[in-house]
Design a protein around this motif. Structure first.
Motif, PDB file in Angstrom:
ATOM      1  N   ALA A   1      14.895  12.320  32.754  1.00 58.32           N
ATOM      2  CA  ALA A   1      14.148  12.684  31.550  1.00 58.32           C
ATOM      3  C   ALA A   1      13.332  11.493  31.046  1.00 58.32           C
ATOM      4  CB  ALA A   1      15.092  13.196  30.464  1.00 58.32           C
ATOM      5  N   GLN A   2      13.924  10.308  31.081  1.00 57.46           N
ATOM      6  CA  GLN A   2      13.204   9.106  30.664  1.00 57.46           C
ATOM      7  C   GLN A   2      12.070   8.811  31.641  1.00 57.46           C
ATOM      8  OE1 GLN A   2      16.457   6.346  30.532  1.00 57.46           O
ATOM      9  NE2 GLN A   2      16.854   6.718  28.354  1.00 57.46           N
ATOM     10  N   ALA A   3      12.320   9.024  32.913  1.00 57.23           N
ATOM     11  CA  ALA A   3      11.285   8.789  33.923  1.00 57.23           C
ATOM     12  C   ALA A   3      10.099   9.720  33.702  1.00 57.23           C
ATOM     13  CB  ALA A   3      11.857   8.966  35.331  1.00 57.23           C
ATOM     14  N   VAL A   4      10.374  10.975  33.366  1.00 54.63           N
ATOM     15  CA  VAL A   4       9.289  11.923  33.092  1.00 54.63           C
ATOM     16  C   VAL A   4       8.421  11.400  31.949  1.00 54.63           C
ATOM     17  CG1 VAL A   4       8.764  14.212  32.154  1.00 54.63           C
ATOM     18  CG2 VAL A   4      10.394  13.985  34.027  1.00 54.63           C
ATOM     19  N   ASP A   5       9.064  10.885  30.903  1.00 55.18           N
ATOM     20  CA  ASP A   5       8.307  10.340  29.769  1.00 55.18           C
ATOM     21  C   ASP A   5       7.438   9.160  30.210  1.00 55.18           C
ATOM     22  OD1 ASP A   5       9.429  12.220  28.069  1.00 55.18           O
ATOM     23  OD2 ASP A   5      10.956  10.842  27.296  1.00 55.18           O
ATOM     24  N   SER A   6       7.994   8.289  31.035  1.00 51.61           N
ATOM     25  CA  SER A   6       7.226   7.127  31.508  1.00 51.61           C
ATOM     26  C   SER A   6       6.076   7.558  32.407  1.00 51.61           C
ATOM     27  CB  SER A   6       8.145   6.162  32.252  1.00 51.61           C
ATOM     28  OG  SER A   6       9.109   5.633  31.361  1.00 51.61           O
ATOM     29  N   TYR A   7       6.341   8.501  33.291  1.00 47.56           N
ATOM     30  CA  TYR A   7       5.264   8.999  34.156  1.00 47.56           C
ATOM     31  C   TYR A   7       4.183   9.699  33.333  1.00 47.56           C
ATOM     32  CZ  TYR A   7       8.114   8.003  38.309  1.00 47.56           C
ATOM     33  OH  TYR A   7       8.840   7.397  39.299  1.00 47.56           O
ATOM     34  N   SER A   8       4.585  10.365  32.270  1.00 47.79           N
ATOM     35  CA  SER A   8       3.602  11.000  31.385  1.00 47.79           C
ATOM     36  C   SER A   8       2.711   9.946  30.742  1.00 47.79           C
ATOM     37  CB  SER A   8       4.300  11.825  30.306  1.00 47.79           C
ATOM     38  OG  SER A   8       4.996  12.902  30.885  1.00 47.79           O
ATOM     39  N   MET A   9       3.318   8.851  30.320  1.00 44.71           N
ATOM     40  CA  MET A   9       2.529   7.772  29.725  1.00 44.71           C
ATOM     41  C   MET A   9       1.583   7.169  30.776  1.00 44.71           C
ATOM     42  SD  MET A   9       3.126   7.617  26.552  1.00 44.71           S
ATOM     43  CE  MET A   9       2.307   6.084  26.194  1.00 44.71           C
ATOM     44  N   ALA A  10       2.056   7.038  32.006  1.00 41.00           N
ATOM     45  CA  ALA A  10       1.195   6.513  33.076  1.00 41.00           C
ATOM     46  C   ALA A  10       0.004   7.441  33.309  1.00 41.00           C
ATOM     47  CB  ALA A  10       1.997   6.344  34.365  1.00 41.00           C
ATOM     48  N   ALA A  11       0.276   8.737  33.308  1.00 40.29           N
ATOM     49  CA  ALA A  11      -0.804   9.714  33.511  1.00 40.29           C
ATOM     50  C   ALA A  11      -1.828   9.620  32.386  1.00 40.29           C
ATOM     51  CB  ALA A  11      -0.226  11.126  33.605  1.00 40.29           C
ATOM     52  N   LEU A  12      -1.347   9.514  31.167  1.00 47.85           N
ATOM     53  CA  LEU A  12      -2.264   9.408  30.024  1.00 47.85           C
ATOM     54  C   LEU A  12      -3.036   8.095  30.050  1.00 47.85           C
ATOM     55  CD1 LEU A  12      -0.041  10.901  27.197  1.00 47.85           C
ATOM     56  CD2 LEU A  12      -2.058  11.942  28.264  1.00 47.85           C
ATOM     57  N   ALA A  13      -2.370   7.012  30.424  1.00 41.93           N
ATOM     58  CA  ALA A  13      -3.026   5.704  30.467  1.00 41.93           C
ATOM     59  C   ALA A  13      -4.168   5.694  31.482  1.00 41.93           C
ATOM     60  CB  ALA A  13      -2.013   4.616  30.804  1.00 41.93           C
ATOM     61  N   GLU A  14      -4.048   6.526  32.511  1.00 42.52           N
ATOM     62  CA  GLU A  14      -5.101   6.591  33.530  1.00 42.52           C
ATOM     63  C   GLU A  14      -6.055   7.754  33.291  1.00 42.52           C
ATOM     64  OE1 GLU A  14      -4.035   5.823  37.566  1.00 42.52           O
ATOM     65  OE2 GLU A  14      -2.135   4.922  36.952  1.00 42.52           O
ATOM     66  N   GLY A  15      -6.023   8.312  32.108  1.00 42.30           N
ATOM     67  CA  GLY A  15      -6.944   9.378  31.758  1.00 42.30           C
ATOM     68  C   GLY A  15      -6.728  10.658  32.536  1.00 42.30           C
ATOM     69  N   LEU A  16      -5.494  10.893  32.971  1.00 41.88           N
ATOM     70  CA  LEU A  16      -5.134  12.075  33.760  1.00 41.88           C
ATOM     71  C   LEU A  16      -5.962  12.204  35.030  1.00 41.88           C
ATOM     72  CD1 LEU A  16      -4.590  14.664  30.890  1.00 41.88           C
ATOM     73  CD2 LEU A  16      -2.838  13.437  32.181  1.00 41.88           C
ATOM     74  N   ASN A  17      -6.391  11.068  35.577  1.00 41.54           N
ATOM     75  CA  ASN A  17      -7.185  11.073  36.804  1.00 41.54           C
ATOM     76  C   ASN A  17      -6.345  10.839  38.053  1.00 41.54           C
ATOM     77  OD1 ASN A  17      -9.713  11.538  35.608  1.00 41.54           O
ATOM     78  ND2 ASN A  17      -9.856   9.395  35.021  1.00 41.54           N
TER      79      ASN A  17
END
Length: 93
Positions: free
Chosen positions: A16-32
């Motif tokens: 669950a924590q990993a999902v949150d971190s990966y979500s932040m990574a996706a947002l930081a890269e503009g969902l690209n």
């Protein structure tokens, strides 16, 4: 940073924590970049959350950066096919 943190959390079984971190990574890269979305989908699978896993894995192919990551797109599609196959076999039982 977020991908590294997500990877460490995933390796520790803190999905669950990993999902949150990966979500932040996706947002930081503009969902690209489809990679964090793919790895988030893997974490959802580990948590037996098939609906969110399917959503994440299906989204991988539709992200703007997907053409630059064909291996990730293929892996996501393969997992989706496996999930759908299992669902069909359970429904047919």
């Amino acid at each position: 940073f977020w991908m590294g943190l997500g990877g460490a959390q995933q390796a520790l079984g803190k999905y669950a924590q990993a999902v949150d971190s990966y979500s932040m990574a996706a947002l930081a890269e503009g969902l690209n970049n489809p990679e964090p979305v793919y790895y988030g989908g893997l974490c959802y699978l580990k948590m037996d959350d098939l609906e969110n896993a399917k959503s994440a894995l299906a989204a991988v192919a539709h992200l703007e950066g997907a053409p630059q990551h064909p291996e990730i797109v293929k892996k996501a599609q393969n997992l989706l096919d496996i999930i759908k196959g299992r669902e069909e076999s359970v429904a047919g039982s």
